[in-house]
Design a protein around this motif. Structure first.
Motif, PDB file in Angstrom:
ATOM      1  N   PRO A 168       4.049  11.676   9.191  1.00  0.00           N
ATOM      2  CA  PRO A 168       2.954  11.094   8.656  1.00  0.00           C
ATOM      3  C   PRO A 168       2.568   9.977   9.517  1.00  0.00           C
ATOM      4  O   PRO A 168       3.283   9.606  10.320  1.00  0.00           O
ATOM      5  CB  PRO A 168       3.497  10.509   7.400  1.00  0.00           C
ATOM      6  CG  PRO A 168       4.540  11.329   7.037  1.00  0.00           C
ATOM      7  CD  PRO A 168       5.198  11.922   8.412  1.00  0.00           C
ATOM      8  N   ALA A 169       1.240   9.514   9.868  1.00  0.00           N
ATOM      9  CA  ALA A 169       0.676   8.693  10.681  1.00  0.00           C
ATOM     10  C   ALA A 169       1.517   7.188  10.788  1.00  0.00           C
ATOM     11  O   ALA A 169       1.725   6.916  11.826  1.00  0.00           O
ATOM     12  CB  ALA A 169      -0.697   8.455  10.585  1.00  0.00           C
ATOM     13  N   GLU A 170       1.562   6.685   9.710  1.00  0.00           N
ATOM     14  CA  GLU A 170       2.252   5.366   9.519  1.00  0.00           C
ATOM     15  C   GLU A 170       3.696   5.474  10.007  1.00  0.00           C
ATOM     16  O   GLU A 170       4.344   4.569  10.647  1.00  0.00           O
ATOM     17  CB  GLU A 170       2.189   4.909   8.079  1.00  0.00           C
ATOM     18  CG  GLU A 170       2.901   5.559   6.954  1.00  0.00           C
ATOM     19  CD  GLU A 170       2.377   6.761   6.351  1.00  0.00           C
ATOM     20  OE1 GLU A 170       1.601   7.388   7.007  1.00  0.00           O
ATOM     21  OE2 GLU A 170       2.853   7.355   5.672  1.00  0.00           O
ATOM     22  N   VAL A 171       4.275   6.627   9.876  1.00  0.00           N
ATOM     23  CA  VAL A 171       5.769   6.792  10.489  1.00  0.00           C
ATOM     24  C   VAL A 171       5.755   6.919  12.086  1.00  0.00           C
ATOM     25  O   VAL A 171       6.421   6.230  12.559  1.00  0.00           O
ATOM     26  CB  VAL A 171       6.421   7.977   9.663  1.00  0.00           C
ATOM     27  CG1 VAL A 171       7.720   8.425  10.456  1.00  0.00           C
ATOM     28  CG2 VAL A 171       6.563   8.043   8.301  1.00  0.00           C
ATOM     29  N   PHE A 172       4.814   7.494  12.358  1.00  0.00           N
ATOM     30  CA  PHE A 172       4.560   7.646  13.910  1.00  0.00           C
ATOM     31  C   PHE A 172       4.292   6.451  14.565  1.00  0.00           C
ATOM     32  O   PHE A 172       4.717   5.993  15.239  1.00  0.00           O
ATOM     33  CB  PHE A 172       3.461   8.861  14.011  1.00  0.00           C
ATOM     34  CG  PHE A 172       3.142   8.652  15.667  1.00  0.00           C
ATOM     35  CD1 PHE A 172       3.913   9.998  16.372  1.00  0.00           C
ATOM     36  CD2 PHE A 172       2.129   8.222  16.299  1.00  0.00           C
ATOM     37  CE1 PHE A 172       3.317  10.351  17.654  1.00  0.00           C
ATOM     38  CE2 PHE A 172       1.977   8.304  17.602  1.00  0.00           C
ATOM     39  CZ  PHE A 172       2.708   9.249  18.215  1.00  0.00           C
ATOM     40  N   GLU A 173       3.543   5.499  13.888  1.00  0.00           N
ATOM     41  CA  GLU A 173       2.973   4.491  14.351  1.00  0.00           C
ATOM     42  C   GLU A 173       4.172   3.258  14.450  1.00  0.00           C
ATOM     43  O   GLU A 173       4.395   2.469  15.139  1.00  0.00           O
ATOM     44  CB  GLU A 173       1.895   3.777  13.728  1.00  0.00           C
ATOM     45  CG  GLU A 173       0.668   4.583  13.728  1.00  0.00           C
ATOM     46  CD  GLU A 173      -0.091   4.567  14.668  1.00  0.00           C
ATOM     47  OE1 GLU A 173      -0.156   3.469  15.404  1.00  0.00           O
ATOM     48  OE2 GLU A 173      -0.879   5.293  15.061  1.00  0.00           O
ATOM     49  N   ARG A 174       5.100   3.470  13.203  1.00  0.00           N
ATOM     50  CA  ARG A 174       6.204   2.469  13.025  1.00  0.00           C
ATOM     51  C   ARG A 174       6.957   2.933  14.235  1.00  0.00           C
ATOM     52  O   ARG A 174       7.824   1.859  14.862  1.00  0.00           O
ATOM     53  CB  ARG A 174       6.763   2.599  11.733  1.00  0.00           C
ATOM     54  CG  ARG A 174       6.224   1.642  10.716  1.00  0.00           C
ATOM     55  CD  ARG A 174       6.970   1.696   9.435  1.00  0.00           C
ATOM     56  NE  ARG A 174       6.126   2.677   8.579  1.00  0.00           N
ATOM     57  CZ  ARG A 174       6.592   3.356   7.622  1.00  0.00           C
ATOM     58  NH1 ARG A 174       7.922   3.461   7.165  1.00  0.00           N
ATOM     59  NH2 ARG A 174       5.917   4.154   6.809  1.00  0.00           N
ATOM     60  N   ILE A 175       7.520   4.004  14.317  1.00  0.00           N
ATOM     61  CA  ILE A 175       8.543   4.223  15.482  1.00  0.00           C
ATOM     62  C   ILE A 175       7.896   4.163  16.862  1.00  0.00           C
ATOM     63  O   ILE A 175       8.538   3.638  17.817  1.00  0.00           O
ATOM     64  CB  ILE A 175       8.879   5.917  15.156  1.00  0.00           C
ATOM     65  CG1 ILE A 175       9.622   6.199  13.957  1.00  0.00           C
ATOM     66  CG2 ILE A 175       9.709   6.283  16.467  1.00  0.00           C
ATOM     67  CD1 ILE A 175      10.022   7.419  13.526  1.00  0.00           C
TER      68      ILE A 175
END
Lengths: 62, 680
Positions: free
Chosen positions: B373-380
């Motif tokens: 998910p895009a938000e997971v990618f961004e957080r990591i």
């Protein structure tokens, strides 16, 4: 049409985008004896036969 | 016409001029050039020393970070173990002093045994074997002098490489239209090669290949390979794809950038690539030798310059062709026609064009196997990631393990596993989520169930289903000092801990978690969620810190004992950064395939491959964050924080300084840079 293809609305428009199921989608939802060989082979190629480093060793006196 | 100058990066060393096979399609013995008759049967150590000196001299003069040397023949294993060992030592010592050295060997495999394999492993030589398919296909050409089949001996040699997988480079198959392409592909795939390449039989306009469609043959292979999920790279197809994206081709056979190869014969003669031997007697000769002439002088030879001349050196027909950048006119030798020289398209022109245009018309295959998910990618990508993000990564890792186990079940049969999943799917998934399951599965899939004492058939399955297979219980929560598959870190793992050692570990770990809560609170949730096991490593002899992460063990970290909880806290954060990024890389390419560049980073003296530099940068972002917080409490620590921050920032600049990142990689690095840019 590929098996496991679903349709979603893209960008709020009426255009239909086809989103193919990834090998991991298939691996998540299918009993292990029914996971397709092609999906499994793609995973094997990616994680087993990868050319790049698999280990990140660290050694330091700092 | 003048052509741009480039240094030589790839050397083919003819260490033996004779062969123990008599393949009738061999360009060395059976085609126009017969220069082998006048050469010494083996390259002497003195010649090897002179050749290595020239290669090193050229690399140093042009500051090449890396060159490759392929041992070739004739049959290179005819050298014998002692001569081979000495020659490899000479190359490693002399060339290795000037730059990094990739060593390879192309052999018929007939003589390859465990003795040779141990020599080749010690010198880090990757070995390719020539095989034309199953026995009937291979027997058409690849026979001993009296006509006997070489198939059994070659397959025995390949089996040796499967046991020494780290030196197994792949299989090279010469196309013969008389053979069924699907049967040939299936036979090659059955040898579990890490890579396959197909070679068109050498031919010219004077001596054209046997009639028929080579494109149709290769496309039939491609269809079978694609339907099977592209289980290994096939160089010709991957090169055509890579060239179509504007990337490197990585082969002489196609592309316009294929001219960095030179041959050194057993007598020290510099020559053009071997395929030229198919044109006329003496066609590959330059008249230069390693004793009297440098590699720079070789590059100035008109023939070598033309070979490296790109589009301008091609025939007018080629220059006007829509697929010229992918085809590159094919192999130089295949363009030869008496009277017109090389100013022609390839004798395989129609086949190459059909192959390339057909592949171009098909959707690009994705090597990626999943997504985030895009938000997971961004957080990591920002350098952190909360418990939910780590759970997302863990879920993908479980799916990977499920796919690997599915392949094991399909290949070897393991009805116990199928029954266990049916009986309790949730418990089955918990079993597959254990940290070293992937290490076990990779061993099964690379060594085979009967290849090694572990894993072997039912015993391997018992390891998975029992979780112990008779091993002692681990020494404590988080500590795994007994798993038989824990040796995945590149450093030796410690043996089972004594009670005192386990107690010391438990105490320092308790304290280290407290330190993480204070010094790296933004990492605490993720670490608590993701770290399932710490495997003690043997301490470094010089007392320095030692830790590691393996892509095959999500949730496990290898760490040598330290009594200092502050030091251990840094190691936990550092290593879990690698864990997170490794799990992202399992799913999404952040670095372009074929990116061969090396980047300088502050924390190591040697330039690093792009992906390794990215891993180091992500880890140092975590380390810098800890020292930033520590320096806020104690200003005396600010120089140390500054050092880690500056290293990280400089490495991020280096990562963004070229075109080696994928679009996702650019996004990932941009998020890291935003985090570091906000630090003063």
């Amino acid at each position: 049409m590929l098996a496991g293809v679903e349709k979603t609305l893209a960008n709020g428009e009426n255009a239909l985008a086809e989103v193919a199921q990834t090998p991991l989608d298939e691996a998540r939802t299918t009993p292990i004896d029914r996971i397709g060989r092609a999906a499994a082979a793609r995973v094997v190629r990616r994680v087993v036969r990868r050319d790049r480093d698999r280990v990140t060793p660290f050694s330091s006196g700092i | 016409m003048t052509f741009p100058w480039r240094p030589l990066r790839h050397y083919v060393l003819k260490v033996a001029s004779r062969c123990d096979l008599a393949c009738d399609h061999c360009y060395v013995y059976e085609h126009a050039d017969q220069s082998w008759r006048g050469r010494p049967p083996f390259m002497s150590l003195a010649t090897a020393r002179a050749a290595a000196g020239r290669i090193a001299e050229h690399a140093a003069a042009h500051r090449l970070p890396r060159v490759s040397v392929i041992l070739h023949g004739g049959e290179p294993l005819l050298l014998g173990p002692d001569r081979l060992r000495s020659l490899l030592a000479e190359l490693r010592t002399t060339v290795g002093a000037a730059c990094e050295l990739d060593l390879g060997m192309q052999t018929n495999g007939v003589r390859l045994d465990d003795t040779y394999a141990s020599i080749l492993r010690a010198a880090r030589v990757r070995v390719g074997i020539s095989l034309d398919g199953a026995r009937p296909h291979n027997d058409l050409h690849r026979v001993f002098r009296r006509g006997a089949s070489s198939y059994d001996a070659t397959v025995r040699g390949i089996a040796v490489l499967r046991r020494h997988r780290d030196i197994y480079a792949g299989l090279l198959c010469t196309v013969d239209l008389a053979n069924d392409p699907v049967e040939v592909y299936d036979a090659l795939a059955g040898q579990q090669p890490p890579r396959i390449d197909f070679l068109l039989p050498h031919a010219t306009w004077e001596h054209p290949p046997p009639p028929g469609s080579y494109a149709a043959w290769l496309l039939a292979v491609h269809e079978r390979w694609a339907a099977a999920g592209r289980p290994m790279p096939i160089r010709l197809f991957d090169s055509v794809r890579a060239l179509g994206r504007g990337g490197p081709g990585g082969t002489e056979a196609v592309g316009i950038d294929a001219g960095d190869v030179v041959v050194i014969e057993t007598d020290g003669a510099w020559e053009e690539p071997d395929s030229m031997k198919t044109t006329w007697d003496g066609a590959a000769a330059t008249g230069l030798t390693v004793f009297d002439h440098s590699a720079d002088e070789v590059t100035r030879q008109p023939a070598m310059a033309r070979r490296r001349g790109g589009i301008e050196a091609l025939a007018a027909t080629c220059r006007a062709c829509a697929v010229v950048r992918q085809c590159g006119g094919g192999l130089v030798a295949h363009r030869y026609r008496p009277g017109a020289g090389f100013d022609n398209p390839s004798v395989y022109c129609a086949d190459l064009k059909e192959l390339i245009m057909t592949l171009n018309a098909q959707p690009a295959p994705s090597a990626e196997i999943g997504s985030l998910p895009a938000e997971v990618f961004e957080r990591i990508a920002s350098g952190f990631g909360d418990a939910a993000a780590v759970e997302e990564l863990a879920s993908a890792q479980l799916a990977i393990n499920r796919a690997l186990v599915a392949e094991i079940v399909a290949r070897f049969g393991a009805p116990e596993l199928v029954e266990r999943e049916r009986a309790d799917p949730a418990a089955f998934d918990r079993m597959l989520a254990r940290p070293y399951v992937r290490a076990w599965a990779v061993r099964c899939l690379t060594d085979g169930p009967a290849g090694r004492p572990e894993p072997s058939g039912k015993r391997a399955v018992r390891w998975l289903t029992d979780g112990s297979a008779g091993r002692p219980e681990p020494s404590g929560k988080f500590l795994d000092d007994t798993d038989p598959f824990r040796d995945v870190y590149g450093f030796p793992v410690a043996g089972a801990l004594s009670d005192e050692e386990a107690a010391a570990w438990a105490a320092v770990l308790d304290d280290a978690w407290q330190v993480v809560a204070t010094d790296a609170p933004e990492h605490l949730q993720a670490l608590r969620t993701g770290v399932k096991a710490i495997t003690p490593l043997q301490p470094a002899p010089d007392g320095t810190q030692r830790s590691a992460t393996s892509r095959d063990a999500f949730g496990a970290l290898g760490i040598a004992y330290t009594p200092d909880p502050h030091e251990l806290a840094v190691l936990l954060v550092h290593e879990f950064q690698h864990t997170k990024l490794g799990a992202v890389l399992d799913l999404i390419d952040l670095v372009e395939e074929g990116a061969g560049e090396r980047l300088r980073v502050g924390w190591r003296p040697d330039p690093r491959p792009v992906e390794a530099a990215l891993q180091g940068t992500y880890a140092h972002l975590g380390i810098a964050g800890i020292w930033r917080r520590r320096s806020e409490r104690d200003p005396a620590l600010r120089p140390r924080y500054g050092m880690y921050r500056d290293w990280t920032a400089a490495a991020l600049d280096a990562l963004r300084g070229g075109d080696w990142l994928t679009p996702a990689g650019e996004r990932f690095v941009a998020r890291m840079a935003e985090t570091v840019g906000g630090w003063s």
